[in-house]
Design an enzyme around this catalytic site. Structure first.
Site, PDB file in Angstrom:
ATOM      1  N   HIS A  25      39.609  75.688   8.480  1.00 38.92           N
ATOM      2  CA  HIS A  25      39.122  74.671   7.557  1.00 38.92           C
ATOM      3  C   HIS A  25      39.331  73.263   8.096  1.00 38.92           C
ATOM      4  O   HIS A  25      38.425  72.421   8.071  1.00 38.92           O
ATOM      5  CB  HIS A  25      39.820  74.818   6.200  1.00 38.92           C
ATOM      6  CG  HIS A  25      39.429  73.767   5.206  1.00 38.92           C
ATOM      7  ND1 HIS A  25      40.139  72.583   5.058  1.00 38.92           N
ATOM      8  CD2 HIS A  25      38.397  73.702   4.331  1.00 38.92           C
ATOM      9  CE1 HIS A  25      39.556  71.855   4.135  1.00 38.92           C
ATOM     10  NE2 HIS A  25      38.509  72.507   3.672  1.00 38.92           N
TER      11      HIS A  25
ATOM     12  N   CYS B  73      25.126  79.750  14.917  1.00 41.25           N
ATOM     13  CA  CYS B  73      25.824  78.592  14.362  1.00 41.25           C
ATOM     14  C   CYS B  73      27.304  78.736  14.681  1.00 41.25           C
ATOM     15  O   CYS B  73      27.975  79.619  14.148  1.00 41.25           O
ATOM     16  CB  CYS B  73      25.584  78.461  12.860  1.00 41.25           C
ATOM     17  SG  CYS B  73      25.751  79.978  11.913  1.00 41.25           S
TER      18      CYS B  73
END
Length: 799
Positions: free
Chosen positions: A420, A750
């Site tokens: 994150h 991605c």
């Protein structure tokens, strides 16, 4: 009318020398845009010649010159004495009889038929003839008086405006910029007040001033008179409107942000000029609501577009809503001068010196940041964080994002390059060093550090503040390469900025990022607000207060985030991945812990497609679908494509496609394409079977590598094993790509692999990958590198 008085409706931009910039602009609006439905209050202006005559005929000109002769404006006491002397002299000197007579006559004409018992209120504003000079901004230096009633107050206010040309700041400004005091003249505008004290007002721009994105209208709004917003005394609501949708007659609002609106400026009953308005508190209920409705927002935006088209340039516009007649009015318009412009170049951060390395880890991004380390042990300590601090934490999750946005750099104990902290740091353009193992113990709170991510894959945290520089490279024309270069973007706030970088669209827009930012509440708690604990219900109701209800809040807020991304990158494709929260991440949302299972390994648990087709979560998925359907079908942003994450089985694939269709998102209808994330090995093994239900694959190399190699992608200890170039991973990737290419379907990737590893990028190109989606900070560098590779291959082929 006369040499002393001119009607605003008779003025235009050619009259700046006669009535100053503000009054000339108002006249331009009335004269040219009234027929187009743009409402501007009528009024009149005293001329600059009237001001000069007043000074010359009364001897004020000579007395002013004598008072200012030899004045040292840096001597604040002397400046204050001189200014006060001049202002008192101007106010004590009667206006010329002819000027006063003509002001009275104009006022009588404007108020003919009005009820004397309810006198109309007026705004008396300054308009300097020097406001349009290059490199000089006289705006805001002279006085404006609001809620002026009756001819006697108007005459008094005219006197006060004339005197304000010699307030301390105006005198000092002219001295500093080399203007002769008597070369600047004032016009006074007397304009009917819009009763926004009973409604709302604000400012709007016909361009995004941060990025230069020209297809947006930015509107700010708060209750009461507009001076509160202009002065910065109020934290207003903010709205962004998309011009192409507006021009097509479609819903066009990209963003609604409720400001605090804690106070508002209203009328007083005082007859003393300067005390006719005051700030009063706004009730909590009123503050939580939007100060404009959607129809009013779009009407204002249409005004803005008309004004911009007339002037032929971006504009800064003041507006007001009348609380009596309910109409919207434009009260000022001027050219916008603070647009952030694209530089057409890229940047490289270079450390100018070395120091003692305190800790090191994986480098995220390529920038360098410095500042005091702020070691936070939990999100409860966030109040200790100041803008520019370096965030030091064990790890981060979405709850940390408010301080991450303020950080000059980020350092964590745990995490790999796809955790994150890394993802958010890349999107924010903030340097980060993750997976250090010891940052919170190695660094002391308040210690000055330099965080360097400009030295390759390893990021270093140096003791002290070190010198560094930024090298810029002109973009020029990027080379042709046999694939599309797209971006990973999940932050609508940065969409307009990111869109300025060369790109072929968005290859990955994470809906969970938008939900976390825009919603912040577990969807089940939102739908069941009446059954929550009192404190949770209170927080939810406070957040949804500006909207019609919980469902309206969720659908509109998600639609706002998605439409902002789609508008910024239109007409390029924007691939929106439906929410992919893990159970522990959903539990962190408001009310979420009540609804989420306690899983040992959330990465492999209740996520992605499994959630969408679960009876217990289906209603939440439907809300996401409704938001995307609104963006595509109502707003007309059909460049939005849908991506489904973590599809484990063919049965799940079939069920999700059916659920989309039941929500009006029918694959192939209105150009809708639905792709799936290829991130589970089963997706590649049964690639053709999955492709029977989807329009292509977007390879999630992070999860696919993790699941192929059996490596926790967030483990600092196992980072050395995590490698997309491992033969087993390449074999899986090859199977997926080959299936898509053979079927003529989209296949993209991605992830950071192509950016981090040039050989991996070259391999992907050789396999026929349709697109490579990168984090924004690596797009240009990777594009140029791939171009050099292709050029080298062509040269080798000629040998």
């Amino acid at each position: 009318m006369t040499t002393n008085i001119l009607w605003l409706s008779d003025l235009g931009l050619d009259d700046i020398g006669r009535v100053g910039g503000k009054n000339a602009s108002l006249g331009e609006l009335i004269h040219n845009l009234g027929a187009a439905g743009v409402n501007v209050p009528e009024g009149f202006a005293t001329t600059a010649d009237a001001f000069r005559t007043f000074l010359a005929q009364t001897g004020l000109e000579d007395r002013i010159a004598a008072t200012l002769l030899g004045l040292d404006s840096s001597d604040t006491l002397a400046l204050a004495r001189a200014g006060r002397t001049i202002r008192e002299d101007i106010i004590a000197t009667p206006l010329p009889e002819q000027l006063e007579s003509e002001i009275r006559a104009a006022y009588a004409t404007l108020t003919e038929g009005e009820d004397p018992a309810e006198p109309v209120s007026w705004a008396v504003r300054s308009s300097a003839t020097a406001e349009d000079l290059p490199d000089a901004s006289f705006a805001g230096q002279q006085e404006t008086f609001l809620n002026i009633r009756g001819i006697d107050q108007i005459l008094q206010a005219v006197h006060e405006v004339f005197a304000s040309l010699y307030n301390d700041r105006a005198i000092s400004y002219r001295v500093h910029h080399g203007f002769a005091h008597l070369d600047v003249a004032l016009s006074v505008g007397i304009q009917r007040m819009v009763r926004s004290d009973l409604a709302s007002s604000g400012v709007m721009f016909t361009i995004d001033t941060e990025s230069g994105f020209s297809n947006a209208v930015l509107i700010t709004s708060a209750y009461g008179l507009g001076e509160g917003v202009v002065q910065g005394a109020v934290n207003p609501d903010e709205f962004v409107v998309y011009k192409p949708a507006l021009n097509a007659g479609r819903p066009a609002i990209l963003k609604r942000t409720a400001g605090e609106k804690a106070t508002k400026m209203i009328y007083t009953k005082s007859k003393h000029v300067g005390r006719t308005v005051e700030f009063v508190p706004v009730t909590p209920v009123e503050a939580r609501r939007f100060s404009l409705n959607d129809a009013e927002i779009e009407e204002l935006a249409r005004y803005a577009v008309s004004i911009e088209e007339h002037y032929g340039r971006p504009m800064d516009i003041e507006w007001a809503k009348d609380g009596i007649d309910g109409r919207l009015y434009i009260v000022q318009a001027r050219p916008e001068t603070v647009v952030a412009r694209r530089t057409g170049r890229t940047e490289r951060f270079v450390l100018g010196e070395r120091g003692t390395v305190v800790t090191e880890g994986r480098a995220i991004g390529h920038k360098i940041g410095a500042g005091p380390a702020r070691v936070l042990s939990s999100i409860e300590d966030m109040h200790q964080f100041n803008p520019g601090d370096v965030l030091v934490a064990d790890m981060t999750d979405p709850d940390w994002e408010p301080v991450m946005k303020m950080a000059s750099a980020i350092i964590t104990n745990r995490g790999g390059r796809t955790c994150h902290a890394a993802i958010i740091a890349r999107e924010l353009g903030v340097p980060a060093v993750v997976g250090t193992g010891d940052a919170t113990s190695a660094l002391v709170d308040g210690q000055q550090v330099t965080v360097s991510c400009g030295e390759g894959e390893t990021g270093y945290v140096y003791e002290g503040t070190l010198d560094f520089s930024i090298e810029y490279t002109d973009l020029g024309d990027l080379p042709e390469i046999p694939t599309s270069v797209m971006m990973n973007v999940g932050t609508p706030e940065q969409a307009f900025n990111f869109a300025q970088t060369p790109n072929d669209g968005i290859g990955l827009a994470r809906l969970e990022f938008i939900i976390n930012r825009q919603i912040g509440i577990h969807p089940k708690a939102l739908l069941d607000v009446d059954d929550q604990a009192p404190e949770v219900a209170k927080e939810i109701r406070a957040r949804i207060a500006p909207y019609a209800g919980a469902r309206d809040f969720f659908v509109k807020r998600v639609a706002e985030g998605v439409s902002t991304l789609a508008a910024a990158f239109a007409p390029g494709p924007v691939i929106v991945r439906m929410s992919d929260f893990k159970s522990n991440e959903y539990a962190n949302l408001v009310g979420g812990d009540r609804y989420e299972p306690d899983e040992e390994n959330p990465m492999l648990g209740f996520r992605g497609a499994s959630r969408y087709v679960s009876p217990g979560f289906r209603e939440c998925f439907d809300l996401e679908c409704q938001a995307l359907k609104f963006v595509r079908d109502e707003m007309g942003l059909t460049n939005v494509k849908i991506m489904i994450p973590f599809v484990r089985t063919i049965a799940e694939a079939e069920a999700v496609i059916a659920a989309l269709a039941e929500n009006g998102l029918v694959r192939g209808q209105n150009g809708l394409q639905v792709v799936m994330m290829c991130e589970v090995p089963s997706n590649a093994v049964l690639a053709h079977e999955f492709l029977n239900h989807f329009d292509g694959f977007s390879i999630g190399s992070n999860d696919l590598t993790q699941l192929t190699l059996g490596v926790d992608r967030d483990s600092a200890e196992m980072a050395r094993v995590f490698d997309e170039r491992d033969p087993a991973v390449l074999k899986i990737l090859s199977m997926a790509i080959e299936a898509c290419v053979s079927r003529g379907k989209y296949v993209g990737i991605c992830g950071q692999g192509p950016s981090d590893h040039p050989d991996f990028a070259e391999w992907l190109l050789s396999q026929g990958i349709s697109s490579i989606s990168l984090n924004p900070d690596t797009v240009v560098e990777t594009w140029q590198r791939l171009g050099r590779m292709e050029a080298a291959k062509r040269e080798a082929a000629l040998v």
